[in-house]
Structure formats: structure tokens, C-alpha cells
Design a protein around this motif. Structure first.
Motif, PDB file in Angstrom:
ATOM      1  N   GLU A 147      -4.902  17.565  -8.174  1.00 40.05           N
ATOM      2  CA  GLU A 147      -3.685  18.375  -8.106  1.00 40.05           C
ATOM      3  C   GLU A 147      -2.976  18.392  -9.474  1.00 40.05           C
ATOM      4  O   GLU A 147      -2.520  19.428  -9.940  1.00 40.05           O
ATOM      5  N   ILE A 200       0.279   5.854 -10.923  1.00 38.58           N
ATOM      6  CA  ILE A 200      -0.174   5.801 -12.321  1.00 38.58           C
ATOM      7  C   ILE A 200       0.837   5.097 -13.212  1.00 38.58           C
ATOM      8  O   ILE A 200       0.620   4.957 -14.409  1.00 38.58           O
ATOM      9  N   VAL A 217      -8.669  15.561 -20.677  1.00 39.68           N
ATOM     10  CA  VAL A 217      -8.412  16.739 -19.829  1.00 39.68           C
ATOM     11  C   VAL A 217      -7.989  17.902 -20.727  1.00 39.68           C
ATOM     12  O   VAL A 217      -8.504  19.020 -20.620  1.00 39.68           O
ATOM     13  N   THR A 271      -7.878   1.819   2.070  1.00 35.55           N
ATOM     14  CA  THR A 271      -7.557   2.176   0.684  1.00 35.55           C
ATOM     15  C   THR A 271      -7.198   0.913  -0.098  1.00 35.55           C
ATOM     16  O   THR A 271      -6.615  -0.024   0.465  1.00 35.55           O
ATOM     17  N   LEU A 278       6.512  27.240  -6.682  1.00 33.32           N
ATOM     18  CA  LEU A 278       5.302  26.520  -7.112  1.00 33.32           C
ATOM     19  C   LEU A 278       5.667  25.337  -8.001  1.00 33.32           C
ATOM     20  O   LEU A 278       5.097  24.243  -7.886  1.00 33.32           O
ATOM     21  N   LEU A 306       2.883  11.142  -6.716  1.00 28.06           N
ATOM     22  CA  LEU A 306       1.656  10.541  -7.262  1.00 28.06           C
ATOM     23  C   LEU A 306       1.948   9.569  -8.408  1.00 28.06           C
ATOM     24  O   LEU A 306       1.154   8.679  -8.692  1.00 28.06           O
ATOM     25  N   PHE A 356      -4.967   0.644  -2.004  1.00 29.86           N
ATOM     26  CA  PHE A 356      -3.512   0.565  -2.140  1.00 29.86           C
ATOM     27  C   PHE A 356      -2.815   0.111  -0.862  1.00 29.86           C
ATOM     28  O   PHE A 356      -1.592   0.157  -0.781  1.00 29.86           O
ATOM     29  N   ASN A 377      -6.600  16.586  -3.597  1.00 30.16           N
ATOM     30  CA  ASN A 377      -5.848  15.345  -3.474  1.00 30.16           C
ATOM     31  C   ASN A 377      -5.810  14.572  -4.787  1.00 30.16           C
ATOM     32  O   ASN A 377      -6.750  14.608  -5.564  1.00 30.16           O
ATOM     33  N   PRO A 407      -5.553  13.085  -8.365  1.00 29.30           N
ATOM     34  CA  PRO A 407      -5.588  13.582  -9.738  1.00 29.30           C
ATOM     35  C   PRO A 407      -5.892  15.081  -9.822  1.00 29.30           C
ATOM     36  O   PRO A 407      -5.376  15.760 -10.700  1.00 29.30           O
ATOM     37  N   SER A 446     -10.151   2.982  -4.489  1.00 31.76           N
ATOM     38  CA  SER A 446      -8.857   3.266  -5.142  1.00 31.76           C
ATOM     39  C   SER A 446      -8.613   4.777  -5.139  1.00 31.76           C
ATOM     40  O   SER A 446      -8.505   5.364  -4.069  1.00 31.76           O
ATOM     41  N   CYS A 491      -4.962   6.060 -18.747  1.00 29.54           N
ATOM     42  CA  CYS A 491      -4.393   7.334 -18.313  1.00 29.54           C
ATOM     43  C   CYS A 491      -4.194   8.303 -19.474  1.00 29.54           C
ATOM     44  O   CYS A 491      -4.513   9.485 -19.380  1.00 29.54           O
ATOM     45  N   TYR A 546       1.515   6.935   4.734  1.00 34.66           N
ATOM     46  CA  TYR A 546       0.041   6.850   4.677  1.00 34.66           C
ATOM     47  C   TYR A 546      -0.400   5.419   4.365  1.00 34.66           C
ATOM     48  O   TYR A 546      -1.207   4.832   5.088  1.00 34.66           O
ATOM     49  N   ALA A 583      -5.855  11.884 -19.992  1.00 39.83           N
ATOM     50  CA  ALA A 583      -5.098  13.134 -20.125  1.00 39.83           C
ATOM     51  C   ALA A 583      -5.520  13.875 -21.384  1.00 39.83           C
ATOM     52  O   ALA A 583      -5.644  15.108 -21.367  1.00 39.83           O
ATOM     53  N   VAL A 605      -4.526  11.704   5.277  1.00 42.48           N
ATOM     54  CA  VAL A 605      -4.332  11.109   3.945  1.00 42.48           C
ATOM     55  C   VAL A 605      -3.070  11.640   3.262  1.00 42.48           C
ATOM     56  O   VAL A 605      -2.798  11.318   2.115  1.00 42.48           O
ATOM     57  N   ASN A 654       7.371  17.932  -7.138  1.00 44.83           N
ATOM     58  CA  ASN A 654       7.453  17.036  -5.979  1.00 44.83           C
ATOM     59  C   ASN A 654       6.163  16.227  -5.848  1.00 44.83           C
ATOM     60  O   ASN A 654       6.190  15.001  -5.708  1.00 44.83           O
TER      61      ASN A 654
HETATM   62  C1  LIG Z   1      -3.401  15.515 -17.215  1.00 43.80           C
HETATM   63  C2  LIG Z   1      -3.588  15.020 -15.871  1.00 43.80           C
HETATM   64  C3  LIG Z   1      -3.718  13.550 -15.712  1.00 43.80           C
HETATM   65  C4  LIG Z   1      -3.894  13.105 -14.307  1.00 43.80           C
HETATM   66  C5  LIG Z   1      -3.660  11.633 -14.031  1.00 43.80           C
HETATM   67  C6  LIG Z   1      -4.204  11.281 -12.727  1.00 43.80           C
HETATM   68  C7  LIG Z   1      -3.307  10.515 -11.850  1.00 43.80           C
HETATM   69  C8  LIG Z   1      -3.443  10.753 -10.373  1.00 43.80           C
HETATM   70  C9  LIG Z   1      -2.895   9.761  -9.497  1.00 43.80           C
HETATM   71  C10 LIG Z   1      -3.154   9.996  -8.056  1.00 43.80           C
HETATM   72  C11 LIG Z   1      -2.945   8.799  -7.235  1.00 43.80           C
HETATM   73  C12 LIG Z   1      -3.352   8.925  -5.785  1.00 43.80           C
HETATM   74  C13 LIG Z   1      -3.650   7.600  -5.194  1.00 43.80           C
HETATM   75  C14 LIG Z   1      -3.901   7.641  -3.760  1.00 43.80           C
HETATM   76  C15 LIG Z   1      -4.808   6.691  -3.142  1.00 43.80           C
HETATM   77  C16 LIG Z   1      -5.116   7.068  -1.722  1.00 43.80           C
HETATM   78  O1  LIG Z   1      -5.634   6.389  -0.939  1.00 43.80           O
HETATM   79  S1  LIG Z   1      -4.542   8.635  -1.331  1.00 43.80           S
HETATM   80  C17 LIG Z   1      -5.601   9.536  -0.393  1.00 43.80           C
HETATM   81  C18 LIG Z   1      -5.518  10.879  -0.965  1.00 43.80           C
HETATM   82  N1  LIG Z   1      -4.298  11.572  -0.553  1.00 43.80           N
HETATM   83  C19 LIG Z   1      -3.623  12.309  -1.389  1.00 43.80           C
HETATM   84  O2  LIG Z   1      -3.917  12.320  -2.560  1.00 43.80           O
HETATM   85  C20 LIG Z   1      -2.543  13.180  -0.769  1.00 43.80           C
HETATM   86  C21 LIG Z   1      -1.524  13.530  -1.763  1.00 43.80           C
HETATM   87  N2  LIG Z   1      -0.735  14.666  -1.358  1.00 43.80           N
HETATM   88  C22 LIG Z   1       0.244  14.663  -0.437  1.00 43.80           C
HETATM   89  O3  LIG Z   1       0.415  13.726   0.315  1.00 43.80           O
HETATM   90  C23 LIG Z   1       1.171  15.859  -0.367  1.00 43.80           C
HETATM   91  O4  LIG Z   1       0.508  17.001  -0.846  1.00 43.80           O
HETATM   92  C24 LIG Z   1       2.469  15.631  -1.210  1.00 43.80           C
HETATM   93  C25 LIG Z   1       2.163  15.290  -2.659  1.00 43.80           C
HETATM   94  C26 LIG Z   1       3.281  14.487  -0.581  1.00 43.80           C
HETATM   95  C27 LIG Z   1       3.313  16.908  -1.187  1.00 43.80           C
HETATM   96  O5  LIG Z   1       3.596  17.206   0.129  1.00 43.80           O
HETATM   97  P1  LIG Z   1       4.401  18.515   0.517  1.00 43.80           P
HETATM   98  O6  LIG Z   1       5.604  18.657  -0.350  1.00 43.80           O
HETATM   99  O7  LIG Z   1       4.573  18.485   1.975  1.00 43.80           O
HETATM  100  O8  LIG Z   1       3.442  19.640   0.039  1.00 43.80           O
HETATM  101  P2  LIG Z   1       2.166  20.225   0.802  1.00 43.80           P
HETATM  102  O9  LIG Z   1       2.338  20.227   2.279  1.00 43.80           O
HETATM  103  O10 LIG Z   1       0.953  19.572   0.269  1.00 43.80           O
HETATM  104  O11 LIG Z   1       2.271  21.729   0.346  1.00 43.80           O
HETATM  105  C28 LIG Z   1       3.473  22.505   0.584  1.00 43.80           C
HETATM  106  C29 LIG Z   1       3.153  23.963   0.520  1.00 43.80           C
HETATM  107  O12 LIG Z   1       2.567  24.305  -0.726  1.00 43.80           O
HETATM  108  C30 LIG Z   1       1.301  24.946  -0.519  1.00 43.80           C
HETATM  109  N3  LIG Z   1       0.402  24.516  -1.562  1.00 43.80           N
HETATM  110  C31 LIG Z   1      -0.302  23.396  -1.584  1.00 43.80           C
HETATM  111  N4  LIG Z   1      -1.010  23.325  -2.704  1.00 43.80           N
HETATM  112  C32 LIG Z   1      -0.735  24.433  -3.413  1.00 43.80           C
HETATM  113  C33 LIG Z   1      -1.143  24.935  -4.669  1.00 43.80           C
HETATM  114  N5  LIG Z   1      -1.959  24.260  -5.464  1.00 43.80           N
HETATM  115  N6  LIG Z   1      -0.665  26.139  -5.066  1.00 43.80           N
HETATM  116  C34 LIG Z   1       0.157  26.821  -4.285  1.00 43.80           C
HETATM  117  N7  LIG Z   1       0.617  26.389  -3.101  1.00 43.80           N
HETATM  118  C35 LIG Z   1       0.164  25.217  -2.674  1.00 43.80           C
HETATM  119  C36 LIG Z   1       0.851  24.486   0.819  1.00 43.80           C
HETATM  120  O13 LIG Z   1      -0.038  25.433   1.407  1.00 43.80           O
HETATM  121  C37 LIG Z   1       2.146  24.395   1.571  1.00 43.80           C
HETATM  122  O14 LIG Z   1       2.513  25.685   1.986  1.00 43.80           O
HETATM  123  P3  LIG Z   1       3.219  25.915   3.415  1.00 43.80           P
HETATM  124  O15 LIG Z   1       2.264  25.340   4.415  1.00 43.80           O
HETATM  125  O16 LIG Z   1       4.503  25.157   3.324  1.00 43.80           O
HETATM  126  O17 LIG Z   1       3.372  27.394   3.478  1.00 43.80           O
END
Ligand SMILES: CCCCCCCCCCCCCCCC(=O)SCCNC(=O)CCNC(=O)[C@H](O)C(C)(C)COP(=O)(O)OP(=O)(O)OC[C@H]1O[C@@H](n2cnc3c(N)ncnc32)[C@H](O)[C@@H]1OP(=O)(O)O
Ligand SMILES: NC(=O)C1=CN([C@@H]2O[C@H](COP(=O)(O)OP(=O)(O)OC[C@H]3O[C@@H](n4cnc5c(N)ncnc54)[C@H](OP(=O)(O)O)[C@@H]3O)[C@@H](O)[C@H]2O)C=CC1
Length: 514
Positions: free
Chosen positions: A252, A395, A322, A153, A380, A391, A155, A248, A250, A230, A315, A204, A319, A115, A386
Motif C-alpha cells: 500500500e 516501521i 523503491v 503473526t 484518496l 502502518l 507481532f 496489505n 508495504p 512478520s 527501511c 487484529y 525506500a 487481517v 490514514n
Molecule cells: C517507500 C515505501 C517504503 C515502505 C516501507 C514499508 C513499511 C510497511 C509496514 C507495514 C507493516 C504491516 C505489519 C503487519 C503485520 C501483520 O500481521 S498485518 C497482516 C496484513 N494486514 C494489513 O496489512 C492490513 C492493513 N490495512 C488495514 O487494516 C486497513 O486498510 C487500514 C490501513 C486500517 C485502513 O482502513 P480503512 O480506513 O478502513 O480503509 P479501507 O477500508 O482499507 O479503505 C477505505 C476505502 O478506500 C478504498 N480503497 C482502498 N484502497 C484503495 C486504493 N488504493 N485506492 C483507492 N481507494 C482505495 C476502499 O475500497 C474503501 O472504499 P469504501 O469501501 O469505503 O467505498
């Protein structure tokens, strides 16, 4: 008794992706509602140094399964974990296991996938297309198979604004793409990826769209349905509100907001974030499995598991809720006080990213270096920004999904089934849900104890005072520099000082008179 629950009793069910977010909730629900099911086969690979047995043990002993353990202490006896790596030929399943799967399986729920948005196209195709193709081939050799439910999905066709319950043509024929991935060099694949995925945002989404085409073209005579959720979020009601165990989507962004890393949301006031609780998705999957097996529709049905049409979650409102929850129950060890700036303006966005994100991170890392600690905030922050940029796509736009099949399914269910396998999002109160979601992230994912809230609040008060002092110092320095350089600034300064002096004199005189 519920007809759907009764249907799954005495069945042998195969779940792929059972160790994932959706798979675990699906399995939990099955055990709770149909305890007399024959067996659940799960395809698992060893991971993070854990054997299959250890992985199953930790799932069954997790909080999610606490209700199941109460009513059904020997639940482990009904799970058959089968070694399988879906990225391998034949999935690496042993001959004996394969024979058992082929001869016994009644229903398949295909939840496994990669994913991550930006996996190399080759890997995304391997997992989300080729593995689906192989599973369909396996399914076609299962004489007792009654239904095959494929999880996609909502999407997968996000290049369109209105999405019907049909499989749309995808750029590139799956067979040709699979073939190309086999012989093309990785560097060349990387180069041609943007061209191949076209107007889909990432590998993806593209691979999930290709996966649907494969299901449609190669499903043959199988009884298949596709479920398209979704943005899947924490549980709404079952087994208890707010359960979540991955970051994954929101999750995050909420964590980054709660920890003070993210202070920006690029949304308009009426933007809808199409959240769908994971237990609602599981209920729809199980209802679709029952309907597909029992009613055997003539064509493959696609069910959208979305919320926007019936009960939109705005949204900005989300927020704000939240933030309100974080005010009452803050996350521990925040980097800064949680705060959110809403903007859709590109220049303002860049300004806030630099001024309120990157610069504080650089200053904090400098401070960590000075105090002999390892700098980590810039890394971080870059990661957070990024992730946010990836994401944001989901939204900052609006989609409409047809829900005729989903509504038809609901109408075919008895009142008892509608209650036990509820996926009617009209009943959902978003404010209450978001509060539980934030608390769930704190409790189940960050593993923070509620007893630590006074200390977290104290920490935020300290951060607020540091912020005040910092802003005052910056203001004084800027003002001092301005006075030194500009006659106008000096005039303004003397005007303010004399005004203050006059006010104090007047105040003192009126006090003396009194
Ligand atoms: C107020 C709010 C309102 C919100 C408002 C909501 C809106 C929210 C909309 C969402 C919309 C989705 C809609 C999808 C609909 C489907 O179908 S999606 C299925 C679900 N999939 C997902 O959500 C996956 C999303 N994430 C990703 O694909 C990837 O994490 C990203 C965003 C592309 C980033 O990728 P990347 O730059 O390669 O980063 P990633 O490998 O995850 O982590 C890099 C490094 O940071 C580290 N790391 C990861 N997390 C952390 C952390 N938390 N702390 C420290 N280090 C970390 C990792 O361990 C990794 O370390 P190394 O292995 O390099 O040593
Ligand atoms: N989460 C979301 O917001 C959304 C998800 N979906 C879809 O729902 C489905 C489930 O997603 P979700 O539960 O969130 O995803 P997770 O990442 O939580 O789970 C993915 C599952 O697939 C398994 N898997 C991945 N690679 C392999 C492999 N090589 N061999 C065997 N198993 C493998 C994982 O096993 P392991 O534990 O070993 O890694 C895990 O069990 C997916 O099809 C996804 O596309 C659709 C819309 C939104």
C-alpha cells in the motif's frame, strides 16, 4: 527426492484461507512439489458475486499457477472446494462435507483470518479466535490427523521488545472475551475496545494473540505448531520473483509513493522493516507441517518467520531502492512525481503532511471541479495518510524475535529439503528483491503494461514542469508581497538587481575586449 515433498504425497490436506495471499502460495507450492498428494480440501465462501467454482477456477487460471498448469494440467481434480463461512456456527459446512473432512484429513493449515487492523473487536474475535477454537474442535475429531499448523503473526506480542518462541499471557481470558462479545452491545464493545486491547496497537493483533492462547489451551493432544511471520511481502524466488496480489502492508505504501500520493517516511536511518517473502513463509509452513507430523515434538513449537535477526532490511535503504526502481519503471498516471522526505520529527511530519500532501490535494480537486470532473484526490489522500498512520507503528520500532526453533528445523532438514523448501533469508539480496517487489506490484497488482513506461515517464516530465512553474509563481507572489511590506526585502531586492547588473556589464566588457 525431498523427504518433505514425499511426506505430502498421498495426503489429504485441509487449508483454510486458501483464497488469500499466503494460502494461494502454499497451495501452489504443494502442487508443484508433491503432485501425488491425494486431495487439498479448501474452505471457501462465495465472494464478490463469484461462486466457489468460479473462485477456484480464477485462482487456478491465474499467473501464479502457470507453472503448476504446465506440469499438471488437471490440477483442478485434486482440489475439493467446500462451502464454509468461518464466521458462522459450524462454519455452515454441510453434513456430508463435514463427515468427509473429519474422516479423511491428515494435515490442517489454518491460514484464514481477518487481517484488517481495525475491524470491530467482535468480528476480529469471531474470525481469529472463535473460528480457531471451532477448527481445533473439528481437528480433535479427525482420527487420521497428523499435524495442525496455525498461522499467527510475529507481532502478536508487539507490546514486548524481545519475543521468545512461547505463548505469552494476553490481557483477558479468551473464554471470557468470547462470552462478552456474544452478549455485549456493539456500542459498548466499541467503547471498551481500547481498554481490552491494552498496549497492543489494534484489534487484529489483539485477536491473533488471543487466538494463540486458544491454540495452546484447547489444542489438547493434537500435534500442533504455530508459525509467526512478520510483514509478508511478494515472492522472492517461487514460482517466480515479485508475485503479489494484495495491497496489505508495504504494498500500500509503495503504491502510494509510486503514484505520488505519499512523500513522507517517518523513519530513522537504522530502522529495520522486518519483511518476509511469502514463498519463504510457505516453505517454512510446509517444513513445520512435516516436522510436526513426523517427529511429533513433545511440546507445541512456535516458529518465527522473520528476517531482521539474520539479514536486516533497513527501511531507508529499502525506500531508496523503491525510488530508484520507480525512476526506471514509473507507475502510470501518477498524481505527482514520486519523492520521499525522511523525518522522525513530529513537527516536521505535521508540516509535510499539510504542505506537501493536503494542500496539493485540495488544489488538484479544485482544478478537477473547475474542469467539470469529480474531485477525488482529497479522499484518496486522507485514506493514504490514514493507512500510513496505522502502518507507521510497525516501521518506527524495533523488535527481536528468537529463532531457535526455526534454526533447529533447518538443521533437521536434508540438503535437498533445504534447497526445495528454502527459508534461509541470509541468501536474500534485498536490493534485487525490492526491485522485483516494485515491478511485481506494477505488473500483477496494478496490471500496468511495461509498454506504457515511455508514456509514464513523459507524464512525470510534464508533472515536473508543472511543479517548476507552480513553485516559481508561488515564489514570485510571495516575494512581491514581501517587497510591498518590508523595507529590508526591498533593500535585498535592489542589492541583488544591482549585483546582477554589474555582473552582466563586466561580462559584456570582457567579451568586447576579447
Ligand atoms: C517507500 C515505501 C517504503 C515502505 C516501507 C514499508 C513499511 C510497511 C509496514 C507495514 C507493516 C504491516 C505489519 C503487519 C503485520 C501483520 O500481521 S498485518 C497482516 C496484513 N494486514 C494489513 O496489512 C492490513 C492493513 N490495512 C488495514 O487494516 C486497513 O486498510 C487500514 C490501513 C486500517 C485502513 O482502513 P480503512 O480506513 O478502513 O480503509 P479501507 O477500508 O482499507 O479503505 C477505505 C476505502 O478506500 C478504498 N480503497 C482502498 N484502497 C484503495 C486504493 N488504493 N485506492 C483507492 N481507494 C482505495 C476502499 O475500497 C474503501 O472504499 P469504501 O469501501 O469505503 O467505498
Ligand atoms: N499478510 C501479512 O502481512 C501477514 C499475515 N499473517 C497471517 O497470515 C494468515 C494469512 O494472511 P493473508 O493471506 O495475508 O490474508 P488474506 O486476507 O489475503 O487472506 C485471508 C483468508 O482468510 C479467508 N477468510 C476470511 N474471512 C473468512 C470467512 N468468514 N470465512 C472463510 N474464509 C475467510 C479469506 O477468504 P476470502 O478470500 O473469501 O476473503 C482469505 O482466504 C493470517 O492468519 C494472517 O494473520 C501474519 C503476518 C503477516
Amino acid at each position: 527426492m525431498s523427504a518433505i515433498a514425499a511426506y505430502y504425497n498421498d495426503k489429504s490436506i485441509l487449508i483454510t484461507g486458501a483464497t488469500g495471499f499466503v494460502g494461494k502460495v502454499l497451495m501452489e507450492k504443494l502442487f508443484r512439489t508433491s503432485p501425488d498428494l491425494k486431495v487439498i480440501y479448501i474452505l471457501v465462501r462465495p465472494k464478490s458475486g463469484q461462486t466457489l467454482k468460479q473462485r477456484v477456477f480464477s485462482i487456478l487460471n491465474s499467473e501464479l499457477f502457470s507453472k503448476v498448469r504446465e506440469i499438471y494440467p488437471n490440477v483442478g481434480e485434486k482440489i475439493r472446494a467446500i462451502y464454509a463461512d468461518l464466521s458462522k456456527d459450524d462454519f455452515g459446512i454441510s453434513k456430508e462435507d463435514m463427515e468427509e473432512l473429519l474422516s479423511c484429513t491428515n494435515i490442517i493449515f489454518h491460514c484464514a483470518a481477518t487481517v484488517r487492523f481495525e475491524d470491530p473487536l467482535k468480528y476480529a474475535v469471531q474470525l481469529n479466535v472463535v473460528a480457531t477454537q471451532k477448527l481445533l474442535l473439528m481437528a480433535s475429531q479427525m482420527p487420521k490427523l497428523e499435524a495442525f499448523i496455525h498461522l499467527s503473526t510475529a507481532f502478536s506480542n508487539c507490546n514486548l521488545k524481545h519475543i521468545d518462541e512461547v505463548v505469552y499471557p494476553c490481557p483477558g481470558e479468551p473464554k471470557k472475551i468470547i462470552n462478552a462479545m456474544e452478549w455485549l452491545d456493539d456500542a459498548i464493545i466499541k467503547e471498551i475496545t481500547p481498554k481490552l486491547i491494552g498496549d497492543r496497537p489494534n484489534t487484529y493483533i489483539y485477536s491473533k494473540a488471543l487466538g494463540e492462547t486458544v491454540v495452546q489451551e484447547e489444542g489438547g493432544k493434537l500435534n500442533i505448531a504455530i508459525v509467526r511471520p512478520s510483514i509478508i511481502s511478494s515472492t522472492w524466488q517461487e514460482p517466480f520473483p515479485g508475485w503479489i496480489d494484495n495491497v496489505n502492508g508495504p504494498g500500500e505504501l509503495i503504491i502510494a509513493t509510486g503514484k505520488g500520493l505519499l512523500q513522507l517516511l517517518t523513519v530513522g536511518p537504522m530502522t529495520v522493516v522486518d519483511l518476509i517473502p511469502v514463498d519463504t513463509v510457505a516453505n517454512l509452513i510446509l517444513a513445520a507441517g512435516w516436522y510436526t507430523a513426523v517427529h511429533r515434538p513433545k511440546t507445541m513449537l512456535i516458529y518465527h518467520s522473520t528476517s531482521g535477526q539474520l539479514n536486516p532490511c533497513y527501511c531507508k535503504k529499502m525506500a531508496l531502492q523503491v525510488m530508484a526502481t520507480l525512476e526506471k519503471t514509473p507507475f502510470e498516471k501518477a498524481f505527482r512525481r514520486p519523492c520521499t522526505v525522511f523525518t522522525t520529527n513530529t513537527i516536521a511530519k505535521q508540516f509535510w503532511k499539510a504542505v506537501s500532501h493536503r494542500i496539493p490535494a485540495i488544489i488538484y480537486d479544485f482544478y478537477l471541479r473547475l474542469t467539470g470532473r469529480k474531485p477525488r484526490i482529497v479522499k484518496l489522500m486522507n485514506r493514504t495518510l490514514n493507512a500510513f498512520s496505522k502502518l507507521e507503528y510497525f516501521i518506527s520500532q524495533h523488535w527481536e524475535w528468537s529463532i531457535n526453533n526455526t534454526e533447529m528445523l533447518m538443521s533437521q532438514m536434508s540438503p535437498e529439503d533445504q534447497r526445495v523448501f528454502n527459508f534461509d533469508v541470509r541468501q536474500l539480496n534485498w536490493l534485487q528483491y525490492i526491485e522485483n517487489y516494485v515491478l511485481g506490484l506494477k505488473k500483477h497488482l496494478l496490471k500496468e503494461d511495461m509498454a506504457g513506461i515511455p508514456e509514464a515517464k513523459q507524464h512525470l516530465r510534464r508533472l515536473r514542469n508543472i511543479n517548476y512553474i507552480f513553485n516559481t509563481v508561488i515564489f514570485l507572489i510571495a516575494w512581491r508581497l514581501l517587497i510591498a511590506r518590508s523595507q529590508m526585502a526591498r533593500n535585498v531586492w535592489f542589492f541583488i538587481v544591482s549585483l546582477c547588473y554589474k555582473f552582466i556589464s563586466y561580462f559584456r566588457a570582457s567579451m568586447l575586449k576579447a
